[in-house]
Design a protein around this motif. Sequence first.
Motif, mmCIF file in Angstrom:
data_model
loop_
_atom_site.group_PDB
_atom_site.id
_atom_site.type_symbol
_atom_site.label_atom_id
_atom_site.label_comp_id
_atom_site.label_asym_id
_atom_site.label_seq_id
_atom_site.Cartn_x
_atom_site.Cartn_y
_atom_site.Cartn_z
ATOM 1 N N SER A 13 46.564 25.104 41.006
ATOM 2 C CA SER A 13 46.265 25.670 42.694
ATOM 3 C C SER A 13 45.723 26.800 42.892
ATOM 4 C CB SER A 13 47.470 24.251 43.245
ATOM 5 O OG SER A 13 46.862 24.447 44.441
ATOM 6 N N LYS A 15 45.223 29.476 41.910
ATOM 7 C CA LYS A 15 44.241 30.206 40.925
ATOM 8 C C LYS A 15 43.320 29.518 41.074
ATOM 9 C CE LYS A 15 47.247 31.525 37.048
ATOM 10 N NZ LYS A 15 47.469 32.984 37.252
ATOM 11 N N ARG A 16 43.225 28.483 41.094
ATOM 12 C CA ARG A 16 41.646 27.772 42.010
ATOM 13 C C ARG A 16 41.411 28.435 43.287
ATOM 14 N NH1 ARG A 16 42.133 21.861 41.980
ATOM 15 N NH2 ARG A 16 41.996 22.217 39.899
ATOM 16 N N THR A 17 42.409 28.449 44.651
ATOM 17 C CA THR A 17 42.053 28.683 45.578
ATOM 18 C C THR A 17 41.586 30.254 45.456
ATOM 19 O OG1 THR A 17 44.215 26.948 46.966
ATOM 20 C CG2 THR A 17 43.485 29.139 47.792
ATOM 21 N N GLU A 35 34.233 24.568 46.066
ATOM 22 C CA GLU A 35 35.319 24.085 45.886
ATOM 23 C C GLU A 35 35.045 22.626 44.455
ATOM 24 O OE1 GLU A 35 36.963 22.850 49.518
ATOM 25 O OE2 GLU A 35 37.868 24.173 50.237
ATOM 26 N N ILE A 38 33.810 24.039 41.218
ATOM 27 C CA ILE A 38 34.869 24.916 40.234
ATOM 28 C C ILE A 38 35.363 23.637 39.758
ATOM 29 C CG2 ILE A 38 37.257 25.246 41.045
ATOM 30 C CD1 ILE A 38 35.400 27.724 41.171
ATOM 31 N N GLU A 39 35.276 22.746 40.817
ATOM 32 C CA GLU A 39 35.659 21.058 40.503
ATOM 33 C C GLU A 39 34.807 21.157 39.400
ATOM 34 O OE1 GLU A 39 36.086 18.282 43.190
ATOM 35 O OE2 GLU A 39 37.591 19.312 44.454
ATOM 36 N N GLU A 42 35.426 22.979 36.072
ATOM 37 C CA GLU A 42 36.615 21.732 35.763
ATOM 38 C C GLU A 42 36.747 21.078 34.584
ATOM 39 O OE1 GLU A 42 38.880 22.103 38.629
ATOM 40 O OE2 GLU A 42 39.669 23.918 38.865
#
Length: 107
Positions: A13, A15-17, A35, A38-39, A42
């Motif tokens: 989380s 790293k995603r941020t 956001e 990125i989702e 992923e």
Amino acid sequence: CCRHGCRKLRRFSLKRTAMVDYFVAEWGYDQTYAERAIETLEASVFDRPIKIMTSAIAKFVRDCPDCNFPAFQSDLMVLLREVVDADGRVDEREELAIDAIGAAIRK
């Protein structure tokens, strides 16, 4: 064990941020768009070899007349470092991935 899984999820989380923050601050993307992008990535990125993906992206950017390839290379490496450092812990797999990506975009 659950504790290990929770720590791993928290690291992911963070790293995603870091990735979302980078795209918003450095590239001017909308927060929600970054956001969701990125989702989406992923959902499909883990079934492809990183060297192949990176080489394909580098070729696209290199061949695009509107892109500054040296700036792209530099920005990508900065982004990767920020993402890897986001949780305050860098493991060997992350270092190896950064090295592989760096080598792939230099080709």
